[in-house]
Every structure is written in C-alpha cells, then in structure tokens.
Design a protein around this motif. Sequence first.
Motif, PDB file in Angstrom:
ATOM      1  N   PRO A   1      12.445   1.543  -2.076  1.00 19.67           N
ATOM      2  CA  PRO A   1      14.013   2.738  -2.347  1.00 19.67           C
ATOM      3  C   PRO A   1      14.791   3.043  -1.152  1.00 19.67           C
ATOM      4  O   PRO A   1      14.795   2.162  -0.023  1.00 19.67           O
ATOM      5  CB  PRO A   1      13.032   4.226  -1.962  1.00 19.67           C
ATOM      6  N   ALA A   2      16.552   2.891  -1.936  1.00 25.01           N
ATOM      7  CA  ALA A   2      17.581   2.663  -0.723  1.00 25.01           C
ATOM      8  C   ALA A   2      17.354   3.579   0.455  1.00 25.01           C
ATOM      9  O   ALA A   2      17.411   3.250   1.170  1.00 25.01           O
ATOM     10  CB  ALA A   2      18.283   3.497  -1.869  1.00 25.01           C
TER      11      ALA A   2
ATOM     12  N   ASP B   1       0.726  -1.032  -0.319  1.00 22.89           N
ATOM     13  CA  ASP B   1       0.006  -0.018  -0.212  1.00 22.89           C
ATOM     14  C   ASP B   1       0.845   1.606  -0.014  1.00 22.89           C
ATOM     15  O   ASP B   1      -0.051   2.479  -0.450  1.00 22.89           O
ATOM     16  CB  ASP B   1      -1.032  -0.378   1.632  1.00 22.89           C
ATOM     17  N   LEU B   2       1.959   0.856   0.509  1.00 18.88           N
ATOM     18  CA  LEU B   2       3.154   2.205   0.358  1.00 18.88           C
ATOM     19  C   LEU B   2       3.451   2.616  -0.543  1.00 18.88           C
ATOM     20  O   LEU B   2       3.773   2.134  -1.935  1.00 18.88           O
ATOM     21  CB  LEU B   2       4.335   1.973   1.489  1.00 18.88           C
ATOM     22  N   PRO B   3       3.947   3.474  -0.969  1.00 19.12           N
ATOM     23  CA  PRO B   3       4.232   4.728  -2.126  1.00 19.12           C
ATOM     24  C   PRO B   3       5.781   4.186  -2.056  1.00 19.12           C
ATOM     25  O   PRO B   3       6.490   4.742  -1.318  1.00 19.12           O
ATOM     26  CB  PRO B   3       3.569   6.009  -2.226  1.00 19.12           C
ATOM     27  N   GLY B   4       5.568   3.874  -4.102  1.00 18.96           N
ATOM     28  CA  GLY B   4       7.626   3.806  -4.469  1.00 18.96           C
ATOM     29  C   GLY B   4       7.520   1.711  -3.706  1.00 18.96           C
ATOM     30  O   GLY B   4       8.362   1.498  -3.978  1.00 18.96           O
ATOM     31  N   LEU B   5       7.336   1.206  -2.648  1.00 15.69           N
ATOM     32  CA  LEU B   5       7.305   0.102  -2.594  1.00 15.69           C
ATOM     33  C   LEU B   5       6.471  -0.671  -3.838  1.00 15.69           C
ATOM     34  O   LEU B   5       5.612  -0.531  -4.384  1.00 15.69           O
ATOM     35  CB  LEU B   5       7.055   0.310  -1.646  1.00 15.69           C
ATOM     36  N   ARG B   6       7.412  -1.667  -4.255  1.00 18.88           N
ATOM     37  CA  ARG B   6       6.424  -2.520  -4.865  1.00 18.88           C
ATOM     38  C   ARG B   6       7.031  -4.142  -4.634  1.00 18.88           C
ATOM     39  O   ARG B   6       7.932  -4.390  -4.157  1.00 18.88           O
ATOM     40  CB  ARG B   6       6.988  -2.635  -6.025  1.00 18.88           C
ATOM     41  N   LEU B   7       6.301  -5.122  -4.804  1.00 18.72           N
ATOM     42  CA  LEU B   7       6.221  -6.445  -4.065  1.00 18.72           C
ATOM     43  C   LEU B   7       7.265  -7.144  -5.536  1.00 18.72           C
ATOM     44  O   LEU B   7       6.739  -6.933  -6.563  1.00 18.72           O
ATOM     45  CB  LEU B   7       5.008  -7.132  -4.034  1.00 18.72           C
TER      46      LEU B   7
ATOM     47  N   ASP C   1       6.528   2.494  10.580  1.00 18.82           N
ATOM     48  CA  ASP C   1       7.981   2.757  10.129  1.00 18.82           C
ATOM     49  C   ASP C   1       8.426   2.998   8.840  1.00 18.82           C
ATOM     50  O   ASP C   1       8.922   4.099   8.252  1.00 18.82           O
ATOM     51  CB  ASP C   1       9.407   2.665  11.033  1.00 18.82           C
ATOM     52  N   ALA C   2       7.521   2.484   8.199  1.00 29.23           N
ATOM     53  CA  ALA C   2       8.012   2.407   6.455  1.00 29.23           C
ATOM     54  C   ALA C   2       7.223   3.575   6.031  1.00 29.23           C
ATOM     55  O   ALA C   2       7.459   4.294   4.955  1.00 29.23           O
ATOM     56  CB  ALA C   2       7.750   0.466   6.015  1.00 29.23           C
ATOM     57  N   ARG C   3       6.198   3.505   6.327  1.00 27.48           N
ATOM     58  CA  ARG C   3       4.856   4.401   5.641  1.00 27.48           C
ATOM     59  C   ARG C   3       5.816   5.911   6.424  1.00 27.48           C
ATOM     60  O   ARG C   3       5.822   6.770   5.259  1.00 27.48           O
ATOM     61  CB  ARG C   3       3.708   4.413   6.913  1.00 27.48           C
ATOM     62  N   SER C   4       5.972   5.975   7.289  1.00 28.75           N
ATOM     63  CA  SER C   4       6.517   7.512   7.645  1.00 28.75           C
ATOM     64  C   SER C   4       7.730   7.883   6.478  1.00 28.75           C
ATOM     65  O   SER C   4       7.753   8.676   6.361  1.00 28.75           O
ATOM     66  CB  SER C   4       6.773   7.328   9.179  1.00 28.75           C
ATOM     67  N   LEU C   5       8.549   6.832   6.936  1.00 29.79           N
ATOM     68  CA  LEU C   5       9.899   6.879   6.247  1.00 29.79           C
ATOM     69  C   LEU C   5       9.319   7.617   4.874  1.00 29.79           C
ATOM     70  O   LEU C   5       9.650   7.643   3.651  1.00 29.79           O
ATOM     71  CB  LEU C   5      10.934   5.819   5.724  1.00 29.79           C
TER      72      LEU C   5
END
Lengths: 342, 342, 342, 342
Positions: free
Chosen positions: D294-295, D274-280, D335-339
């Motif tokens: 993302p790095a 669901d997070l932007p920029g992340l892809r399974l 944490d991932a969401r906030s990043l």
Amino acid sequence: MAQHFASDNYAGICPEAFAAFAEANSDHAMAYGDDEWTRRVSDRMRAIFETDCDVYFVFNGTAANSLALASLCQSYHSVICHEAAHVMTDECGAPEFFSNGAKLLAAAGEFGRISPDEVTRLVERRSDIHYPKPRVVTLTQATELGTLYRPEQIAAISERARQYGLRVHMDGARFANAVASLAVKPADITWRAGVDVLCFGGTKMGLPVGEAVVFFDRRLSEDFAYRCKQAGQLASKMRFLAAPWLGMLEDGAWLRRAAHANAMAERLSRGLADLPGLRLIAPTEANGVFVDLPAEVAAGLRRRGWRFYDFIGSAARFMCAWDIEAETVDALLEDARSLCEA
Amino acid sequence: MAQHFASDNYAGICPEAFAAFAEANSDHAMAYGDDEWTRRVSDRMRAIFETDCDVYFVFNGTAANSLALASLCQSYHSVICHEAAHVMTDECGAPEFFSNGAKLLAAAGEFGRISPDEVTRLVERRSDIHYPKPRVVTLTQATELGTLYRPEQIAAISERARQYGLRVHMDGARFANAVASLAVKPADITWRAGVDVLCFGGTKMGLPVGEAVVFFDRRLSEDFAYRCKQAGQLASKMRFLAAPWLGMLEDGAWLRRAAHANAMAERLSRGLADLPGLRLIAPTEANGVFVDLPAEVAAGLRRRGWRFYDFIGSAARFMCAWDIEAETVDALLEDARSLCEA
Amino acid sequence: MAQHFASDNYAGICPEAFAAFAEANSDHAMAYGDDEWTRRVSDRMRAIFETDCDVYFVFNGTAANSLALASLCQSYHSVICHEAAHVMTDECGAPEFFSNGAKLLAAAGEFGRISPDEVTRLVERRSDIHYPKPRVVTLTQATELGTLYRPEQIAAISERARQYGLRVHMDGARFANAVASLAVKPADITWRAGVDVLCFGGTKMGLPVGEAVVFFDRRLSEDFAYRCKQAGQLASKMRFLAAPWLGMLEDGAWLRRAAHANAMAERLSRGLADLPGLRLIAPTEANGVFVDLPAEVAAGLRRRGWRFYDFIGSAARFMCAWDIEAETVDALLEDARSLCEA
Amino acid sequence: MAQHFASDNYAGICPEAFAAFAEANSDHAMAYGDDEWTRRVSDRMRAIFETDCDVYFVFNGTAANSLALASLCQSYHSVICHEAAHVMTDECGAPEFFSNGAKLLAAAGEFGRISPDEVTRLVERRSDIHYPKPRVVTLTQATELGTLYRPEQIAAISERARQYGLRVHMDGARFANAVASLAVKPADITWRAGVDVLCFGGTKMGLPVGEAVVFFDRRLSEDFAYRCKQAGQLASKMRFLAAPWLGMLEDGAWLRRAAHANAMAERLSRGLADLPGLRLIAPTEANGVFVDLPAEVAAGLRRRGWRFYDFIGSAARFMCAWDIEAETVDALLEDARSLCEA
C-alpha cells in the motif's frame, strides 16, 4: 558539360544499361529483389563467373566494399589493404563504421599492388590482443594507380592469406576494365585465384547507380540480405538496380565499353609519355593514366577548362570513362603538347 | 505483372520522373551532387517548403530515417515512435545500427498516431542513467495505418517535445499522399508545426530510387554530408537521384499522382466498407486501406491472384500505388463482393 | 614475482591507495557513484585542478580514452594522434569501436611529440567529404617515448587546434609522472594550456583498477554518465573505484610515488647511457627509458630473467613502476654492464 | 550507512574476497591475465562447472552480458529476453551498443520466466528480412522477480532454442543465489541444461568489481579476448579482478554467503506476507522479495529511513545482500507491521 577526365563517374548511363532500365519500367513488380530482372541478372552473373555464386545488389561502392568487409570480419579484426586503396583514403571511415571498428592496415607496394610478403609482414608484426587481428586481405582490381594484378599474382596473395587464415576480398570498382585488359575469364582473377568476395563495380561501368557483391564462398553470405537491409542497402524497387546490369552483361557490352575506355587511356598514356617533361608514375594497364606533370602544365590545362584530379605529390590522374571519345583525348593531348613546348 | 495492392513500391517509375531521369542522361556531369540537377531540385524544395532548408538525397527510406535519427541523438539516447512505426517494425534494426545503439521507445496510440500525453508518459517514466534518455519524437505522416496527423496535432506533439528538449522527426515515406489529402501547404505540416527534419519519400511517390532528407533547422545538418558519405549513402552519379525529383516537383505532378492514389484508396475503402462482414480498422485518409477481413475472404482473394499484406491480427493492408487504375480497384471489389456473398 | 621493467602495470597497489580501499569497505553505500567517497574524490580533483571540472571514474585506460574521444567527435570525424600513440597502436581498435568509426590520423613528430605544424598538415591535407573531418587532437602526457610536453608546447598545439575548430584531449595514463617531473601545477598542463578533457591514469599510478575522465569544459560532458553506462563503464560499487584515488590524492602521495618512479628511470637511463654500444632513443623525462640495445645484450638480459618490451626497431623499453627499488635498477645495470663488456 | 534493501550492490566486499584481494597485492605480476591468480581461478571454475570451459573476467554485468550477446550474434540479429530482463530495462542500450544494433525482443512470462512457447511465438512471428533474425535466447537466473528456473525448465527452453538454431545465454548476476537455493550442481543449470554462455555475477556475490563470462561451447569464445580488449574490458592488473573470485570459490564461501542472503529473503518474505494488505507478486526463491505495498506503507517505510526500489505498478523490491543481518530484516518487518496496523 563537356567530357572530362576527373572521374569515370562523370559519365552518364551506357545505352545498353539505359535500354534495360527503361524496359524494366512496365507494370508492377515484386519488391526487394523478388522480381524477374533480379533473378535473370543473378543467373547471368553465375554464368559469367562459371560458378554457383551468391549475388547481391547494393547502391554504391562504399557500401559494397564496407558490407563485404564487415561480413568477413568482426569489429576487433583488421583488414590489410594497399595504403592507396580507396577503402583507406576515400571512404570517410565507412569500413570502420559498417564493421563497428575494424582497423585497416596499410600495405606498401609498387604501382598500387600488394605483395604476398607485405601480407606476411603485416600479419607477423604483432600477435598480441592489443592489436586487431588480421582477418582479410583486400585487393583493388584495377588498382588505384591504374595497374592490374595478373591471375598468378592474385593466386599468390590468396595462398599467403590462406596460410594465415585470412579471407580475400576484391574491390572491383573497375573490374570490367581489368577483365577487358587482361583478356581473361572473370573466374580466372576471382574465385579460381582464391578470391572469396568480389565487389563488382556497376556505376563506373555505365550504370546509373549500383554495385554487385558476389560471394564465391556461399557460406560467407549467410544472412547477408539482413546485413544489407539493416544498413540501408536494400532497394525496394530492386528491378531498377538489377535491370541495367542485364543490359550490360547480356551481349558483352560491359567488356566492349571497358575495352574502349582502356584503349582511350592507352592512347592518352602514349601521347603524354611522348611529351617532354612528363613521366608516367605507373604503367597504364586499365582506364586511368597517372602522370607526373610540371605544375605549369597542370595549371595550363586547368585554365583551358580541363578537369582532372591531383594525385600523390605532383602527379595527376586522368580517368577515361566508358564514353570518352578519341577526339577528346586528342584535344587534351594537343593542349598538353602546346603547354609542354611553351 | 498485373497491378497489385501489396505495396506502393510494386509500381514503376512515374512518367514525369522518368522523363527527367532520361533528360539528365546527357554528357558528363560533376559527381557527388555538384551538378545542376541537384542544385535545381534543392532550390525547388526550398520554394515548395517556403524556407531555406538543407536538402540531402539518399538511396532509400531505411537510410533516410536512420541517418536523420542518428543526427538527432547519440547512442545512449532514445527515440519515441509509435509501436507500429516502420522504424520499429520493418527496418531490421537499422536505426539502432546507424546510431550505434539508440533505443526505440514504443508509444501506443489509436490509428497509428502518437499523442502528446504518450510523449509525456514515455519521457517521465524514467529519469535514471540506466535507461536511454529520450531525445527525439518521430512521427509517420501518413501513418502506418493510412491515417494522417492534422497540422494542429503535429504542433501539439512538437510543443510537448520541446518542453522536454526533444527534437521532432517526420517519416514522410508517404508525405506526398499526406499533403495531397490534407490540402495543406507542405510547410504547414512540417516546420511551421515544429518538425525539425523530414524524410521525404521519393520511391513510393514514383521515383526509381531515392528519398530526400530535409533539415528545417539547419544547425542540425552540420556535417550531415560526411554522415551520408560514411554510411554509403552518397551517390556518385547524384544527378540520377536528383533529376527524377525535378520531374515530380516542377509542375505539381507529385501532388496530382498522390491525389490519384488517395482517391483510389477512398474508392476501395468505400467499396470494402459496404460489404457484409468487412470492417475498416482505421479511417482511410491517404493511400492505404486497412480492413478486417474474414479469413475465407482473404484466402479467396489470394486464390484469385490478388496480392496484399496481412496486418495485425486478421486485418489486411491494401496499398494504392500512384498508377493504380480504377478498373483494378473495381475488379478487386467485385471479387471481394462475390466472396463475401458466397 | 620479482620486480621487472616490462610495464608499470606489473606493480601492485600503492599502500596509500590500498588503505583507502580497505577503509571504504565498511557497511552499505549507495551504488553507481552516489556515495561519499566518489563525492570527496571529485571535490579533491577540483581542488587539485583549481577549477570546477566534471569527473567520471571508469575501469581502464582503453575505455577512458575511447569514451572521451567519442564524446568529442562523431563517427565521420577524425582524431589526430601521434603515430606511436597508445590509441593508435595498442587499443585493438577501441577508439573506432566506441566512436562507431572515427578514424585516427597519424602525426609524425620527434620523441613522441606532435607539433602544431603537424596538426596543420593533417587538417589542411584534405577538405572533401571522402575523408573524415578532423575534430580532435589527442596528446599523450607523458608520451609513449617517455618524454614530456612543456606547458607552452601544449598551449601552442591547443591554439592551433582552436584555429581549426578542433578539441584537445590528453591521454594522461602517466599524468602523475608528468606533473612530478615538470614540477608544474596540474592546471598548467591541462586546462590553462587549452586541454578540454584529460584521461587521468590511475592504474599505473598505483591503483588496483580505474582511471578518471576529467572534463574542463563542462559543456562537453553533457550526458557523459549515460555514455559510460551504455558502454559498460559504470561501476555499481563505485566507492571501490573512487576511494583509492582519495588515498593517492589526499596527501600528495600520487606525486611522491611518481617522483620516485621518475628518479629510478633517471638512474637507469644514466647508467645505460654510460655503457658502450647503448644509445638512448629519446631523452628520459618521466618513468620510461627507451634505449637502442645490441641484440646480444637484449638476449642476455632476458636469459638472466629480466622482462622488458621490444620497442620500434632494435630499441627496448624499460618502465619504472611506482614501487621499483634502486637495488633492482642497479642489478639490471650490473647485468647490462657485464653483457656490454663481454 | 546502515544496511538497506535497495540493491544487493549496496553491500561491500565479502571477507573471503577481501582477503584474497589483499593477498594478491604483493610484488609484481604479469599484466592482462597472464598471472597465477587468473590461472588458478580459471581452473577452479572448470572444476566447479565440471567441464573444460573458457573463462574471461570483465568489469561489470553490463559489459559481461553485452559482450557475451555480441559474441553470439551479428548486428542484424535479435535476442529474445524476458520483458523485465535487465538487458532490456536497465542497460541504457548497452546490448545494442556492443552488438552495433542487435534488437531485443520482449518475451512475456509469469514471474519473470520465459517459456519455450514464447520462444516459438517470437521466432515464428516473422521470417522476412525486414525484421532482425532471432539468434539468441537469454535467461536470467535468478530472474528479475527473484524466481528461479529449475534445470528441466532451462533444458526445455534450450531444446526449443536449438530447434530454431538459437544460442542460449544466461545472465547470472545472481547465479550464486540460484545455485544455493536450488541445491543443484552449477553444471545442472548451465551446460548440462543447454546453456552456451553464462555471465557469472561477482559483484552482487561480494566482490568489489568484476564478473566472469564462462563459455561452455569453446568454439564461441574464439577471439573473445580481442573483443574484451577492444571494448575496454581487459584489466591490466587482472590479478585484482581474479583473486577475489579465488577467495569466494575456494572453500564454498560463494554458496554459504548466497544461502545466507536467500535465507534472509525468505525470512523477510514470510514476515511481509503475514501482514494485512501486503501481497507477494512473485514467490521468493532467491534473495529478492517482490511485494505489493500500500502506498502509505511504502511512504511510511521511507520516512523511517528504509531504502528500496519501486517495481512495476505499486510493487516494491527488497533485495537481501550477502551481509544483511537478521536484525535488519526484523527491524524492517517491525516497521512494516506497525505501518500496516496503523
């Protein structure tokens, strides 16, 4: 260098082998055994053994025996051999290396021969998984003491081996000498007597290089060509390993040359046995003479330039190569006589 | 069989090698390398390489490379090689077998050559104990695509290897072709360029059987004789492995014969490159020609009786042996031309 | 099952080991040894041995000994061990498997102990490349006959080994029993006496699983972690191998438990030696009793439900585990007495 | 240490396994598997798999897979595995070591799965003896990308393998997760689908140590106990390897615990996707989540103390152990969401 008795691999190439080798050196030929010499000599082997066996040519005896044994067992199995067998004493751990850890179990036995009861003793001694499971019996023909197994002795061992589910391998580094001396058909001391795989020695017989691995039970040779390849035992110019065999096998040269070597050993053996203080430690049945030699006689012979190997204890080993001359034998005997009488 | 281009091991024995082989076949000689031929050719090697190297003669290239690599690493190490290297593609797992499990890491690289940066990439990719630790770089000279490493290219790889504590091995199955083509001293593309161990190919050069393993760093050859013995690579009649080398090395025959093969490849290469629809996939720098061949041309050549190997994709490999004749090359070209123009 | 004397690995987990194991089972921990338990027990080992040794935890004694030996030699080397050593008789060829072919050379010696002169005999017997070159001596402490090497005996063997360039390995499957019985510091019978590598037995000491390989010469442990990983001996949840050691080592439990087992063996030994017709075949110095037992007594004990191993000939082996109770020993003695007097 | 996602072997022992382990620690027991726990759990396995299979307990997955593969092929054979398979990438050459040189052939395939056509491609690519002969296909279930083979996919591969005379091995380090996720009977994705041997993972399921090798074709397990013994994989106090299995298997704990881990992975997967920029990079079908990160997000998570592995390229691997808590998953997601939103 003059002729010596240290090893039958001091001798060069037999004329019949050399001629075939030279003849094979013409034009191009397919590599890796797909050539006419390899085909012809394999067929010749099948004729000589009177059965449809599988034949592979490898570079030396260490590899022949080790590859054959590795094909008969897994790393956690064991191989019953005579305590004086070459695989046990002179292969620098090659059978263990090729099989990735199979253990050799030392059998006792007079004159270098294993008995069926020794097989039983070694198989029945342990049956737990903390000891490698016996899977093969290996016989040396002629033995490391220059004696022979008669067909019925081999058959008795094979029968015992079968009872325990063991395969039978023959180290025939001096197979030609055995056949010539016993005056039997090659089949009689191999597959007819229960042998599964024979390592047929070429080098000591008079070849420049190479031995043959002969599978009488063809199910056992499945993928053996891959095994040879992986183990660095597949010759690219195979014709030069195969052709010399043709020369030796085609008109019976192999048996004539072996019979000569045997006769020279017999001549040497009789001569030595006549000398005071000398005692044969095993009957002379092939091309080796094993004799207990007083230390001063041994030293004296060496001072006069003779080369031969020490054997167990104070014994000496004299091997007669295919080319040894009666004059050489007599000269050795003359020297030994003068030393014994001194 | 007529001359072919399938493999440079279709050819027979070079006259110079044969003469020395025949000459060695006289009288008795000490076994296992303790003979004068082995001594002389080892000395000759040291002269040719201008250094006090250690030399061992083994039966074939599979064994030479595998034993050399095994002496440079342990089972849990890895060996960096080109993805097209013979040790990777055509040894049936021999390096893994001799080393008891060392892994080959495939390096990419144009025209069969590894680059220093590929070494870096493969070494730095992983550093955990779940992946075998790189310990050796192996170069093939001439490469599997018939190209060569120039001295400075080898030196650059060696320098990179040293930075990571890696040893450098050279598979020189066609080392003679490389030296002849580059017109360098043998030392310039081996120890002076950082090579620790060279497997110097004898068979393709014109010998009946046998390769030499040359250790430039003698600390690496400690107990190598035991390794050879255990692995079935110690010839009893060693003189017959050693003597042919003498014939090749003593008056420069090895380089003359290799130069001829290279010239024939050059002739073939130029001829093929001129034909419509054909394209070399690598520059021809030694004795092999690698060319992209339309399927119907390849089929046509085979119908006319020519033998050659398929290579990657639609490419074909044409190897020129030491004895290939200009007429044979021209006949092949003629057939190719007529097929291309059809 | 009731307590028995067949093997000291019939016993379960020592309370101190179990408590540490249970304590380690909390939360997550880094895998493969990168956890605090492994660090702590390694430090504890260094304190106990009073030296900066390298410590590795593996799963069992077969692996510990085989990996340690493999790290000390190459496949074409040999390892001198007592003819009754566990590596020789009860590892199903594991040392040969892990080393890819190293041969074990059987040393004779009273009460399971090797002497320096036996080392000399086995090293000097052969020096040709047809026999694997000796490279390691392995001692078992306590021996397979329940005896011990005193520090000066170990030092004498190590000194002899050094003269021949051999490394010294100790199979310490019952190292705790040895230290407890000799009342020495662990260092006195290991590195101070010339031992290079110790396999420190955990299982028989009271652990559920696992042994430690302790390198006193740290140069020898280079890349040993890779060796363990490749050989399937790297535990992912290492803390469960390491933690039990902490429990045993932290307050001297290992020596208290071993001393108890030794005392029980002493009690059993004295009791058996008093019986008519029974004879110890080796002095009882650790936790095993080796006694010549009339066949009817052995059979009688087994009929009454006792388990113990047959040893060489008509001897029997009775091992006292860390948990054996005096009542159990006395009950066995009572049964033996009634059988002997029958 | 807090809970992490680096590896499912960071977790400790499952309560059900621990209880059985503790219970087994009473009195004496026969060694080497001749105890009641080993018998009971073997019988339980046969019930679970609904067939009369042969079961062996070894110490870890490296050994389980390597021993199983070694029992299915010889050193000159090859094993087809996915290019991302653990045996290929993370065993430090263990399969090559245990088999003494068998080569792994890398198959491509989406999401970590091999296809029948890939088997065909790798088998038919070569048929000469210079390349190791394919003999085994190994599948990983769940795969290294957290995906699953459905029963019919396994059956299709097995059928193709059979056509070429290949055996089928399954690396089931996360077999429990696969069974729980697919909601099939264990038999349906093993022997009923043509699998010959399964390595059933215990450690990641919640055991302290140990895996099971399950032979569905019992002819293939002949002498496998010897193989384990020689390779240092026979536990003397076997009950401590076997008992924890009992705890897991007896009331379905293994599936409950695996289902929980799968559910946590699903929760994490959905959250990350669901997070932007992340892809399974692969569908989440078992207990692992593979996601392109993302790095700066990866670095940010690590700064906040999270542990996870890098995967191929810029992907990250998050493994959910049997004990991972929903709160931990949610904290990571937070944490991932906030990043991601930063």
